[in-house]
Structure formats: structure tokens, C-alpha cells
Design an enzyme around this catalytic site. Sequence first.
Site, PDB file in Angstrom:
ATOM      1  N   TYR A 160       0.824  -1.217   0.000  1.00 11.57           N
ATOM      2  CA  TYR A 160       0.000   0.000   0.000  1.00 11.57           C
ATOM      3  C   TYR A 160       0.852   1.260   0.000  1.00 11.57           C
ATOM      4  CZ  TYR A 160      -4.143  -2.794   0.733  1.00 11.57           C
ATOM      5  OH  TYR A 160      -5.157  -3.695   0.564  1.00 11.57           O
ATOM      6  N   LYS A 230       2.359 -14.333   5.394  1.00  6.80           N
ATOM      7  CA  LYS A 230       2.660 -15.295   4.328  1.00  6.80           C
ATOM      8  C   LYS A 230       4.184 -15.409   4.255  1.00  6.80           C
ATOM      9  CE  LYS A 230       1.407 -17.954   0.928  1.00  6.80           C
ATOM     10  NZ  LYS A 230       0.685 -19.206   1.091  1.00  6.80           N
ATOM     11  N   ASP A 283      -3.113 -18.114   4.246  1.00  9.83           N
ATOM     12  CA  ASP A 283      -4.107 -18.925   3.534  1.00  9.83           C
ATOM     13  C   ASP A 283      -4.771 -19.926   4.492  1.00  9.83           C
ATOM     14  OD1 ASP A 283      -1.584 -20.071   3.606  1.00  9.83           O
ATOM     15  OD2 ASP A 283      -1.579 -20.757   1.533  1.00  9.83           O
ATOM     16  N   ASP A 307      -6.544  -6.207   4.920  1.00  6.71           N
ATOM     17  CA  ASP A 307      -7.639  -5.737   4.064  1.00  6.71           C
ATOM     18  C   ASP A 307      -8.548  -6.913   3.699  1.00  6.71           C
ATOM     19  OD1 ASP A 307      -9.162  -4.088   2.491  1.00  6.71           O
ATOM     20  OD2 ASP A 307      -7.560  -3.504   1.124  1.00  6.71           O
TER      21      ASP A 307
HETATM   22  O1  LIG Z   1      -8.525   2.949  -0.312  1.00  3.70           O
HETATM   23  C1  LIG Z   1      -9.349   2.253  -0.869  1.00  3.70           C
HETATM   24  O2  LIG Z   1     -10.002   2.642  -1.839  1.00  3.70           O
HETATM   25  C2  LIG Z   1      -9.647   0.878  -0.340  1.00  3.70           C
HETATM   26  C3  LIG Z   1      -9.265   0.714   1.100  1.00  3.70           C
HETATM   27  C4  LIG Z   1      -9.775  -0.528   1.692  1.00  3.70           C
HETATM   28  O3  LIG Z   1     -10.269  -1.436   1.047  1.00  3.70           O
HETATM   29  C5  LIG Z   1      -9.700  -0.688   3.149  1.00  3.70           C
HETATM   30  O4  LIG Z   1      -9.087   0.128   3.816  1.00  3.70           O
HETATM   31  O5  LIG Z   1     -10.252  -1.666   3.658  1.00  3.70           O
HETATM   32 MG   LIG Z   2     -10.911  -3.093   2.262  1.00  2.00          MG
END
Ligand SMILES: O=C(O)CCC(=O)C(=O)O
Ligand SMILES: [Mg+2]
Length: 417
Positions: A160, A230, A283, A307
Site C-alpha cells: 500500500y 505469508k 491462507d 484488508d
Molecule cells: O482505499 C481504498 O479505496 C480501499 C481501502 C480498503 O479497502 C480498506 O481500507 O479496507
Molecule cells: Mg478493504
Amino acid sequence: MSHITVPAGGQKITVNADLSLNVPDQPIIPFIEGDGVGVDVTPVMLKVVDAAVEKAYGGAKKIHWMEVYAGEKCTRVYGADVWLPDETIQAVKDHPVSIKGPLTTPVGGGIRSLNVTLRQELDLYVCLRPVRYFDGVPSPVKEPHKVDMVIFRENSEDIYAGIEYEAGSDKARKLIAFLRDELGAKKLRFPESSGLGVKPVSREGTERLVRKAIQYAIDHDKPSVTLVHKGNIMKFTEGAFRDWGYALAQKEFGAEPIDGGPWCRLKNPRTGKIITIKDVIADAFLQQIILRPVEYSVIATLNLNGDYISDALAAQVGGIGIAPGANMSDSVAMFEATHGTAPKYAGKDYVNPGSSILSAEMMLRHMGWTAAADLIISAMEKAILSKKVTYDFARLMDGATQVSCSGFGDVMIAQME
Ligand SMILES: O=C(O)CCC(=O)C(=O)O
Ligand SMILES: [Mg+2]
Ligand SMILES: NC(=O)C1=CN([C@@H]2O[C@H](COP(=O)(O)OP(=O)(O)OC[C@H]3O[C@@H](n4cnc5c(N)ncnc54)[C@H](OP(=O)(O)O)[C@@H]3O)[C@@H](O)[C@H]2O)C=CC1
């Protein structure tokens, strides 16, 4: 020119030297309405919170909401291409408690995520997402009440970080040449057409996240902290996360290896009970949480895993219509639902405002406004048991009456009487 109107009569929440909050009775709280269904859920959240605060404190406390802008609405207020103005960032830095609706991120091009940018700008390194079951919520699993977990998702690193290079670009070519010629990376299968992403994971970033997760387990009397990774494949990022996590547990919390490790355990200094620190590969974890959810309590994991896990776990207790969260640094907290902008439902007064309302409930608890937070939880419980629910629950619930997004807010408020 500023587009933020500071509410008259409100006061700033401040942070004390020990990082506790100083919350006046009339605090100013910034909010971002959000894109897509943000226009639906955010006003309902504000109304439900105001009702709970009024009911809990009889007028002695009141939130002064301050709208700040990001996303599509921002481009309408500030002008084309202004997605996240400096004054919004400054406002959420200056006000240590805020709440936001979802913001759109286009796939494959266009602007980078404003959600991620806000987390990075404010160094909100913990994404805290509690997952619990409310009686009566329809669930795809047989025993949803056994799901009781709190996710600590690292919020500032991993892929990210946005360090990536498009296939065929000069930068991608340069990096591929460097990897191949300088670092001996021979396994790029299709170098000419590869895009590249970089996954930074640091010891500092891991330690501060795992520290919060273990402290949470201590403070909330939880039986275990599981490091989800992972690390068998990504040894120096995800694998290092696991190793640094265990090392931190031993170094700072006095955890001792069980049967030679790597699992370890510590005695909760508050309760005397044992907290197990363990790990599982991601997983396998995703099947274990369906088969044996009772084995997991506090989860510490990296950004991408967190996420995926957030939405997967939310599904087990009824879906992302009811999945709250917070982004936190040591001093600043910005609350937000786990779900996104759900564009097909935008502006239809249709979706479940529950995630946004429960995020606000976390916010009230964080502020020490426990009576109002408790009122929201009991109103949510009663509203669900009354079976007057939004489409997401109604479509899976026998005998339900489907209500709108705002209708569900009104059902909740009626339950506060
Ligand atoms: O920043 C985004 O558009 C997605 C972020 C996301 O899915 C989350 O933080 O759970
Ligand atoms: Mg999300
Ligand atoms: N923190 C943030 O601001 C986030 C932003 N996003 C962004 O949102 C946009 C859309 O993402 P997408 O992948 O579609 O994910 P969304 O979370 O927006 O929606 C996916 C599905 O989840 C269900 N859902 C979402 N919100 C609700 C709700 N309040 N009540 C009931 N059900 C809900 C709907 O399911 P169904 O179709 O079954 O009814 C919806 O189609 C993207 O631009 C993404 O980047 C995504 C996540 C977080």
C-alpha cells in the site's frame, strides 16, 4: 480560500502529555461525508450519534460537527482535481478525533487512494477493526456467535506504500535492469511486460503494530494474539513480520517460548491469565476462521492481509454493512467503516448505515463517552431483533421488514426511548 466552517460554540479535543484525551463537553469533530453511499450513511450516522448523546447526557454534552472535504465532493467545493486539500489534512491533524465516509479509488489508474493517503499523512499506523456478532443477524456460517476477533492491520507499509511502476515504463525498465544486473534477480518471467510493485515492511513498523495488539490483549483480557503472515513465501517481509513480532513479545512483554518456540506466552499483568502469542500462515488462517473461529482473538497482520481478512471476517457476522473500524496513531484517531462507496447504491437511501454508526460508537468509547456508546450498541441490538433492517439483512432473514438506510437510523433512535 478556506471552505471549512468552524462551528461556533465548539471546542477542540486536545491530547495530554500521557497521550490521554481531554474531551470538552462541546467538542468539535471533523467529518468527511464520503463518496458513493457516503451521502446516505454519513447523515444517518450523525443523526443517530446526536440522538444517543442527547439521550445519554440530557443536553450536558453535544458534538459540534465540522465538515471537511475529500474526494468527489471536494472537487465540487474546491474545484476540479482538488481531491484532498491541505486544510483538510491540517484539520484532521489538529482535531485528534474525526470520522470519515468511504472514498472512491479508481482501479488501474487515476488518483491513488485518498484513504491510504490520509493514513500515511497522519501516520495512522493501526487499522483497528473489531468483528463481533449481533444476535439475529443472518450469517452464512452455523455458529457466527463464535466469531469474536479484533484485527490490528498495519496501515502504513506493505504494497500500500504505492511504490509501483507501470509495465513498459522507463522506471520499470530501469528497475528490472537493476534487479537483473546488480542484484542477480534472474526469475522475472516476462521482463518486457512486467509491472513492478515494492513491498516495504520494517522492524519499526512491525513492532509498533504488534505492541498495540499485545497491549490491547492485556487491557481487554484476551486469550491470544495471532500474527498472520505469508512468511513462507515472502521471507524478508512477511516472514520478518512474524519474527520481529515474536521478538517484540519476548523483549517488551516478557513472553516465554512454548516448547522451544516459536509460539510463546506471557502472563497478563492485570489478570494473571496466560496470553498466547502464535502465528499462522494467511491462507490457512482464512480457512481456520471459518472452521474454528474460537481459536482466534486478537489478530496482528500486514496491510494487504488485513484488508482481505477484514471483509472475510465481516462476512461471517453479517457482512460489511455492519463492520466498523478506526485508523489510529498514538495521538490521532480517524474512524471509518470497513466498506467502500458501493457505487451502485449511491444516493438511493438503501444501504446499511450500521458500519458507519458502529464506527462512531467506537469513536464515542475512545472519547470516554461510554453511556452514549452503550446506548448505540443496545439500540443496534434491539433494532436487529425487531427485524426492521436494511436490504442486506432483510434478504437473508425470515420475517424481516426491509427499511431504508435512513429508516434503519430512525428504528435505532426509536429504540433509545
Ligand atoms: O482505499 C481504498 O479505496 C480501499 C481501502 C480498503 O479497502 C480498506 O481500507 O479496507
Ligand atoms: Mg478493504
Ligand atoms: N475506506 C474506504 O473508503 C474504502 C473505499 N473503497 C472504495 O470503494 C469503491 C467500491 O469498492 P467495492 O470493491 O465495490 O467495495 P464496497 O465495499 O464499496 O462494496 C462491495 C459490496 O459490499 C456490500 N456493501 C458495501 N457497503 C455496504 C453497506 N453499507 N451496506 C450493505 N452492504 C454493503 C454491497 O454488496 P451487495 O452487492 O451484495 O449488496 C457492495 O456491492 C472502490 O473505489 C474502493 O476503492 C473500498 C473499501 C474501503
